[in-house]
Design a protein around this motif. Sequence first.
Motif, mmCIF file in Angstrom:
data_model
loop_
_atom_site.group_PDB
_atom_site.id
_atom_site.type_symbol
_atom_site.label_atom_id
_atom_site.label_comp_id
_atom_site.label_asym_id
_atom_site.label_seq_id
_atom_site.Cartn_x
_atom_site.Cartn_y
_atom_site.Cartn_z
ATOM 1 N N ASP A 1 0.821 -1.141 -0.025
ATOM 2 C CA ASP A 1 -0.068 -0.009 0.160
ATOM 3 C C ASP A 1 0.902 1.115 0.001
ATOM 4 N N TYR A 2 2.004 1.241 0.871
ATOM 5 C CA TYR A 2 2.889 2.588 0.908
ATOM 6 C C TYR A 2 3.488 2.707 -0.532
ATOM 7 N N HIS A 3 3.798 1.747 -1.266
ATOM 8 C CA HIS A 3 4.600 2.024 -2.367
ATOM 9 C C HIS A 3 3.457 2.369 -3.646
ATOM 10 N N GLY A 4 2.265 1.859 -3.304
ATOM 11 C CA GLY A 4 1.257 2.125 -4.055
ATOM 12 C C GLY A 4 0.828 3.779 -4.046
ATOM 13 N N LYS A 5 0.986 4.083 -2.911
ATOM 14 C CA LYS A 5 0.656 5.537 -2.872
ATOM 15 C C LYS A 5 2.043 6.467 -3.112
ATOM 16 N N TYR A 6 3.076 5.958 -2.728
ATOM 17 C CA TYR A 6 4.416 6.862 -2.891
ATOM 18 C C TYR A 6 5.312 6.187 -4.223
ATOM 19 N N PRO A 7 4.677 6.022 -5.229
ATOM 20 C CA PRO A 7 5.772 5.339 -6.258
ATOM 21 C C PRO A 7 6.980 6.402 -6.460
ATOM 22 N N THR A 8 7.803 5.502 -7.296
ATOM 23 C CA THR A 8 9.177 6.306 -7.552
ATOM 24 C C THR A 8 9.526 6.129 -9.140
ATOM 25 N N SER A 9 9.268 7.139 -9.689
ATOM 26 C CA SER A 9 9.473 7.210 -11.340
ATOM 27 C C SER A 9 10.782 6.378 -11.596
ATOM 28 N N GLY A 10 10.694 5.469 -12.717
ATOM 29 C CA GLY A 10 11.900 4.716 -13.106
ATOM 30 C C GLY A 10 12.369 3.622 -12.259
ATOM 31 N N ILE A 11 11.471 3.396 -11.186
ATOM 32 C CA ILE A 11 11.904 2.283 -9.993
ATOM 33 C C ILE A 11 10.715 1.471 -9.998
ATOM 34 N N GLU A 12 11.129 0.199 -9.908
ATOM 35 C CA GLU A 12 10.217 -0.952 -9.314
ATOM 36 C C GLU A 12 10.554 -1.399 -7.903
ATOM 37 N N TRP A 13 9.443 -1.569 -7.281
ATOM 38 C CA TRP A 13 9.544 -2.389 -5.850
ATOM 39 C C TRP A 13 8.958 -3.567 -5.723
ATOM 40 N N GLU A 14 9.679 -4.656 -5.068
ATOM 41 C CA GLU A 14 9.064 -5.780 -4.979
ATOM 42 C C GLU A 14 9.514 -6.395 -3.600
ATOM 43 N N ILE A 15 8.768 -7.422 -3.096
ATOM 44 C CA ILE A 15 9.181 -7.662 -1.792
ATOM 45 C C ILE A 15 9.624 -9.046 -1.902
ATOM 46 N N ALA A 16 10.588 -9.498 -1.311
ATOM 47 C CA ALA A 16 11.211 -10.874 -1.473
ATOM 48 C C ALA A 16 11.876 -11.151 0.074
ATOM 49 N N GLY A 17 12.712 -12.362 0.075
ATOM 50 C CA GLY A 17 13.128 -12.692 1.111
ATOM 51 C C GLY A 17 12.365 -13.868 1.745
ATOM 52 N N PHE A 18 12.937 -14.262 2.980
ATOM 53 C CA PHE A 18 12.333 -15.546 3.675
ATOM 54 C C PHE A 18 11.140 -15.187 4.096
ATOM 55 N N GLY A 19 10.732 -13.891 4.656
ATOM 56 C CA GLY A 19 9.510 -13.212 5.119
ATOM 57 C C GLY A 19 8.499 -13.486 4.090
ATOM 58 N N ARG A 20 8.635 -13.315 2.841
ATOM 59 C CA ARG A 20 7.534 -13.390 1.819
ATOM 60 C C ARG A 20 7.376 -14.882 1.348
ATOM 61 N N LEU A 21 8.557 -15.650 1.279
ATOM 62 C CA LEU A 21 8.302 -17.062 0.986
ATOM 63 C C LEU A 21 7.512 -17.973 2.139
ATOM 64 N N PHE A 22 7.621 -17.475 3.423
ATOM 65 C CA PHE A 22 6.907 -18.129 4.309
ATOM 66 C C PHE A 22 5.642 -17.619 4.310
ATOM 67 N N ALA A 23 5.372 -16.379 4.272
ATOM 68 C CA ALA A 23 4.143 -15.936 4.248
ATOM 69 C C ALA A 23 3.099 -16.349 3.027
ATOM 70 N N ASP A 24 3.729 -16.566 1.891
ATOM 71 C CA ASP A 24 3.220 -17.017 0.685
ATOM 72 C C ASP A 24 2.534 -18.557 0.679
ATOM 73 N N GLN A 25 3.163 -19.020 1.791
ATOM 74 C CA GLN A 25 2.638 -20.506 1.841
ATOM 75 C C GLN A 25 1.302 -20.437 2.440
ATOM 76 N N GLU A 26 0.768 -19.616 3.168
ATOM 77 C CA GLU A 26 -0.674 -19.617 3.886
ATOM 78 C C GLU A 26 -1.645 -19.424 2.747
ATOM 79 N N ASP A 27 -1.460 -18.840 1.880
ATOM 80 C CA ASP A 27 -2.411 -18.442 0.766
ATOM 81 C C ASP A 27 -2.471 -19.973 -0.108
ATOM 82 N N LEU A 28 -1.659 -20.657 -0.388
ATOM 83 C CA LEU A 28 -1.352 -21.807 -1.169
ATOM 84 C C LEU A 28 -1.832 -22.984 0.028
ATOM 85 N N LEU A 29 -1.926 -22.698 1.465
ATOM 86 C CA LEU A 29 -2.207 -23.846 2.181
ATOM 87 C C LEU A 29 -3.916 -23.815 2.333
#
Length: 894
Positions: free
Chosen positions: A684-712
């Motif tokens: 939501d933060y990056h949606g409200k405050y975008p940066t021109s010419g820059i892409e933001w993405e979430i990665a790392g163990f936290g995302r790997l772990f959290a994404d398992q819940e939706d699949l679960l």
Amino acid sequence: MQADTRYARLDHDRKPIAIQHDGMFVYANPAFLALLGYQSFSELEAIPVLDLVVDRHKDRLREHFSAAGQVSRSAREYPRAKVTLLKADGSHLVAIINSCSTLFDGEETIEFSLITEADVRLKNVFLNLPWKFYFSVLFLFLFTILPNGLLLNLNINNAPKVYLPSDAPSVIIDDELRRYFPSDQAVLLLFEGVALYSDGFAKAFNGLAKALAANPLIDEVVNMTTQDHIHGTEEGFLVEPLVNIEDLDKTRPNERLARALSDRFAKNTLVAADGTAVSMLVIPVAIDSSLERLALEDAILEQVDEARLAGYLTGMAGQITTDVAQMRSMLRDNMIFIPATTVIGLFLIWWLFHRWLAVIVAGVVIGVVVSSTVAFYVVFNQPFNLISSIIPPLLSALTVAALVHLFNALHYASKRGLIGPDRVSSALSEVRRPAFYTALTTVAGLSSLGLSPIPPIKVFGLISAAGVALIYFVVIHLVPNIFSRFDYAAWPSRRAGLAGLDGVVTRLFHIGVRYPLYVVGSVVVVLGLLLPQIGNIVVETNLQEFFYPSHPLRKATRHIEDKLVGTASLDIVVTANQRGGLKQPRVLNDMRAFQRWAEAQPEVDKSISMADFVEEMHWGFNAENPEYRRIPDDMELISQYLLVYDGEDLFDFVDEEYRVAHISLNVNVHGANALSELMERIRDYHGKYPTSGIEWEIAGFGRLFADQEDLLIEGQVKSLFGALGLIFLLMLIQWRSIGSAVLCMIPNLSPILLIFIVMGLFGLWLDMATAMIASVAVGIAVDDTIHVYHGFISRVRRGISPIVALVKTYKQAGRAVMTTTIILSAQFIVLTLSEFVPTTHFGLLTSIGLIAALLFDLLLLPALLILIYARHPAVIKQEPLFMKRRDEGGSGLN
């Protein structure tokens, strides 16, 4: 029976064998009678033995028997003679006779066998061999030995990426991130004690870091003696280690402490805010095996001990440590519970049947099934992990349950006076068909997990389903061949065993028969009152919660997070659309703005990015003036700073082209839901405050772990409905009636509801382990329903009244149903002794489901059957349920 049961083996021998005393027959087996054309032994009993050969061979036969009387049965070779026999119809048969002396009813007799020309033909020699027995023994022997060789190559891997499909967005972005930067799955060591900033400790600490860095499994080691420190000089800024081992003589311990506490990168990560603890971060190379992670942890502890710092080490934490703790628990559970569940199953088999043959065969079969099934992980190159570790106790329990049904049928056949192959044939006629469908329904329940998008659950479902198919093949097609060869003694009836269960079964099903409306009404009311508890189920996975609060990992993690920062991590990947794009002041200011916002979130303790390095260089270049601790407005100046920077730590956060960077967040929550909520706010933060010419993405163990819940959640819904659908279809095929299929599903839906009610009532999460329970439980529980309903419906179809059919069915199948449930529950309930919470929950909830299924089979099922059939006792000749019978000359209900 023609002779004493001591000669029962001869009755089933394929060789023609007879026994004579004083020239008269006292015994002849069926093969001998059939060869000579006699219908029964009574036809042969009055005929002298010499009258069965042509006149010219009578003297030869007398001499042969005289010689045979001197040869015992234990001799290696028997006397032989070629004679021409007279068959019952008068025709001639040339045969070779082999004879020896033997005792029959205490008398010295001659036992002889016949070999004809047809017997020595290669084809008949092969056909007459007990090849089914030999094949069964060879199969069990080979599959006891061969899988154990494969298991040496078992890949134990419990890494987070194992639990996600390779094409999952979180996996793809994390793989891309690791191309540039070290892994966020590290080992954090906490050291506490006196004189942490003394010369001696600093040297030992630095020596430990160097020794660890030399390990090929370790990519990087970060601590206060290796961490870059930026500070101002007269000529600009200087980058040197936070604690410089080369210049220890120029500083005092209190000065080193002050410098460490003032460093923005080290504070709360490498040095506690109060200075009472220091840490070391060990970052490994990419490791795809939990055994290698275990070896890494052991190597780290060994190096700590060699550096004489073991007394200072007060905690280890991080994803590697968590994975190793899970693997240790998994291995410990397997070492304890595989033998325990096997011993329990074998003990209960002995207690119930009191037959050593049954116990020995059961032990061999359990070993074959479990080791062969686990070997599939090696054959198909699949990682063995937390989910997979449930297979051994599960298949051990299912194997014992399948054997109990066979042994129970053999016990009943023994009570009817049958022995050997006749006993086995009778037992198989009782259990083969229901065993086939129970195997199919269990396979269906487990195979439905193949619909899960989570790879370990999918592989678990498919491989354990293959294991169940193997159980059916071994128990129904191999084990009977062994019992045909050796099972001649009577099976004992013991009040302490099977017979002791009859009273319980009788009381329960009598309640269902006598008070069907009350039973059905009570079940509906109780389930209706408790159903709202299902709404309290929380879909959550927290790796820390997999261990009890007293577990060393939990205690160490809490202590480290109290002293430093959260040990969980998230990475925010920042990608510019051109080379050098991340040097732009607006981009760096946006990164710093995001970091300030992130650190204001309760879940985030600290963040680090390349922007921090730029600020530190600008601050140091300007004589450490606090007003200059910010991003400079001039891109060329930023480029100059980055050009003269001669440290290494910066490039752990940005690539050398300044196009890809990441912001590392230290997070203090470990639950998937809390991580998902944080990630949603970040998006939501990056949606409200975008940066021109820059892409933001979430990665790392936290995302790997959290994404398992939706699949679960997705996998739970798919697998449960898939299991119910497949089982209903199999029921429909078996009974050929929608009504019968629906009827059999009712007692098995109720335990699933009860499992979810218990989870909601006691706050048990729906996580990686509990997500499989419903599909597993329904696949197992329906087995007993099939055995009961098959016995009932087959009797009613033979014209037996429904009441009598129920009594007879529950007298036989009810005992086996209770027996298998006791054994299964006992084997699963022992899992609650595990120190690993998922194993405990799996054992507890599966036991609850199985006991509930038993109660519904013994109470609810007979109540439903009596309500349906009592008013229409003959309505099943053509269709078992909801169909009217049409008799000749009219139609209607009888």
